[in-house]
Design a protein around this motif. Sequence first.
Motif, mmCIF file in Angstrom:
data_model
loop_
_atom_site.group_PDB
_atom_site.id
_atom_site.type_symbol
_atom_site.label_atom_id
_atom_site.label_comp_id
_atom_site.label_asym_id
_atom_site.label_seq_id
_atom_site.Cartn_x
_atom_site.Cartn_y
_atom_site.Cartn_z
ATOM 1 N N PHE A 1 -33.219 8.550 -18.832
ATOM 2 C CA PHE A 1 -34.257 8.329 -17.844
ATOM 3 C C PHE A 1 -35.414 9.294 -18.074
ATOM 4 C CE2 PHE A 1 -32.283 5.331 -15.078
ATOM 5 C CZ PHE A 1 -30.921 5.592 -15.137
ATOM 6 N N MET B 1 -27.301 6.478 -20.889
ATOM 7 C CA MET B 1 -28.548 5.970 -20.314
ATOM 8 C C MET B 1 -29.516 7.146 -20.255
ATOM 9 S SD MET B 1 -30.036 3.279 -18.680
ATOM 10 C CE MET B 1 -29.266 2.343 -17.353
ATOM 11 N N SER C 1 -20.066 8.919 -16.881
ATOM 12 C CA SER C 1 -19.535 9.774 -15.819
ATOM 13 C C SER C 1 -20.490 9.904 -14.631
ATOM 14 C CB SER C 1 -19.238 11.178 -16.361
ATOM 15 O OG SER C 1 -20.455 11.825 -16.718
ATOM 16 N N ARG C 2 -21.689 9.413 -14.767
ATOM 17 C CA ARG C 2 -22.747 9.426 -13.736
ATOM 18 C C ARG C 2 -23.470 10.765 -13.617
ATOM 19 N NH1 ARG C 2 -19.049 6.899 -9.496
ATOM 20 N NH2 ARG C 2 -19.181 8.942 -8.491
ATOM 21 N N GLN C 3 -22.971 11.795 -14.274
ATOM 22 C CA GLN C 3 -23.596 13.113 -14.159
ATOM 23 C C GLN C 3 -24.952 13.107 -14.848
ATOM 24 O OE1 GLN C 3 -21.766 16.004 -12.723
ATOM 25 N NE2 GLN C 3 -23.901 16.612 -12.553
ATOM 26 N N MET C 4 -25.994 13.370 -14.109
ATOM 27 C CA MET C 4 -27.361 13.406 -14.646
ATOM 28 C C MET C 4 -27.590 14.772 -15.293
ATOM 29 S SD MET C 4 -29.886 11.108 -14.524
ATOM 30 C CE MET C 4 -29.899 10.247 -12.961
ATOM 31 N N GLU D 1 -35.819 23.383 -11.793
ATOM 32 C CA GLU D 1 -34.964 22.307 -12.291
ATOM 33 C C GLU D 1 -34.014 21.840 -11.203
ATOM 34 O OE1 GLU D 1 -32.653 23.377 -15.681
ATOM 35 O OE2 GLU D 1 -31.364 21.612 -15.553
ATOM 36 N N GLN D 2 -33.871 20.513 -11.085
ATOM 37 C CA GLN D 2 -32.923 19.936 -10.153
ATOM 38 C C GLN D 2 -31.599 19.714 -10.874
ATOM 39 O OE1 GLN D 2 -34.378 16.581 -7.849
ATOM 40 N NE2 GLN D 2 -36.417 17.476 -7.675
ATOM 41 N N GLN E 1 -29.119 5.192 -6.426
ATOM 42 C CA GLN E 1 -29.213 4.526 -7.718
ATOM 43 C C GLN E 1 -28.465 3.201 -7.673
ATOM 44 O OE1 GLN E 1 -27.600 6.696 -11.097
ATOM 45 N NE2 GLN E 1 -28.880 5.565 -12.525
ATOM 46 N N LEU F 1 -26.807 9.924 -5.206
ATOM 47 C CA LEU F 1 -26.847 11.174 -5.953
ATOM 48 C C LEU F 1 -27.472 12.274 -5.113
ATOM 49 C CD1 LEU F 1 -28.191 9.795 -9.347
ATOM 50 C CD2 LEU F 1 -25.881 10.616 -8.929
ATOM 51 N N LEU G 1 -30.158 17.256 -17.568
ATOM 52 C CA LEU G 1 -31.519 17.463 -18.055
ATOM 53 C C LEU G 1 -31.493 17.679 -19.563
ATOM 54 C CD1 LEU G 1 -34.537 17.898 -17.452
ATOM 55 C CD2 LEU G 1 -34.022 20.337 -17.194
ATOM 56 N N PHE H 1 -27.970 17.958 -10.669
ATOM 57 C CA PHE H 1 -27.395 16.810 -9.986
ATOM 58 C C PHE H 1 -25.886 16.916 -9.842
ATOM 59 C CE2 PHE H 1 -30.712 13.618 -9.418
ATOM 60 C CZ PHE H 1 -31.748 14.184 -10.140
ATOM 61 N N GLY H 2 -25.395 16.335 -8.756
ATOM 62 C CA GLY H 2 -23.964 16.147 -8.591
ATOM 63 C C GLY H 2 -23.526 14.857 -9.268
ATOM 64 N N PRO H 3 -22.230 14.572 -9.258
ATOM 65 C CA PRO H 3 -21.696 13.387 -9.932
ATOM 66 C C PRO H 3 -21.906 12.101 -9.151
ATOM 67 C CG PRO H 3 -19.933 14.612 -8.926
ATOM 68 C CD PRO H 3 -21.163 15.433 -8.727
ATOM 69 N N GLN I 1 -27.781 10.256 -18.693
ATOM 70 C CA GLN I 1 -26.719 9.928 -17.751
ATOM 71 C C GLN I 1 -25.609 9.173 -18.480
ATOM 72 O OE1 GLN I 1 -27.450 7.078 -14.506
ATOM 73 N NE2 GLN I 1 -26.430 8.488 -13.101
ATOM 74 N N TYR J 1 -33.868 12.815 -18.705
ATOM 75 C CA TYR J 1 -32.502 13.045 -18.273
ATOM 76 C C TYR J 1 -31.579 12.088 -19.019
ATOM 77 C CZ TYR J 1 -33.741 15.915 -14.198
ATOM 78 O OH TYR J 1 -34.188 16.920 -13.370
#
Lengths: 119, 113
Positions: free
Chosen positions: A91, A89, A42-45, B101-102, B37, B91, A47, B104-106, A39, A37
């Motif tokens: 992961f 970042m 903006s923190r949005q993870m 697939e997961q 996190q 998160l 894939l 994610f939100g912000p 990141q 992943y």
Amino acid sequence: AQTVTQSQPEMSVQEAETVTLSCTYDTSESDYYLFWYKQPPSRQMILVIRQEAYKQQNATENRFSVNFQKAAKSFSLKISDSQLGDAAMYFCAYFTIYAGGTSYGKLTFGQGTILTVHP
Amino acid sequence: GAGVSQTPSNKVTEKGKYVELRCDPISGHTALYWYRQSLGQGPEFLIYFQGTGAADDSGLPNDRFFAVRPEGSVSTLKIQRTERGDSAVYLCASSLTPGNEQFFGPGTRLTVL
């Protein structure tokens, strides 16, 4: 318990060059999934790429590819032709649905690697 | 909205207060996950819902943390008597079914003063 280890807290690469991020994991399961992943600040993870453990062929998504070594429990990410937008970042994460007869839904993440891309 | 949304984006509270964090998953996704996190770390699993029920809450750190998903869609993570150590980004992710697939939100950045 499953663990994921990323031994490189930070990596840097020149734009257009290639960089490899390392990941190792520990599990007693034979059927699982591995992910990378991204990141950004903006923190949005997001894939980047996914690998099923039963597949011997390494996954590839455009400029991103993995080197999956199941016996060594190693799962590295190679970014080719690095771009400024790749800075983030990264992961490594592990996922299994069933372990010992129990249903699991969780991702187990490594500590992350900060990738800097220099113009 | 096509993605997972979380509200509020940022929450500042005082030690000892109660907070609620909301997650709106992608429509039709049956599985919903909460992760925490801490700064400079990878996300850590808190709880996972399949439909309305918590299928795995083994990651909740203590009984101050509780989550619900009463109608199998929106989920709320509730933290009682907040402590400074609860400060983190929370998160939420959803998937069509477990194993898919997961997405994610912000995240919600919680700061406990």
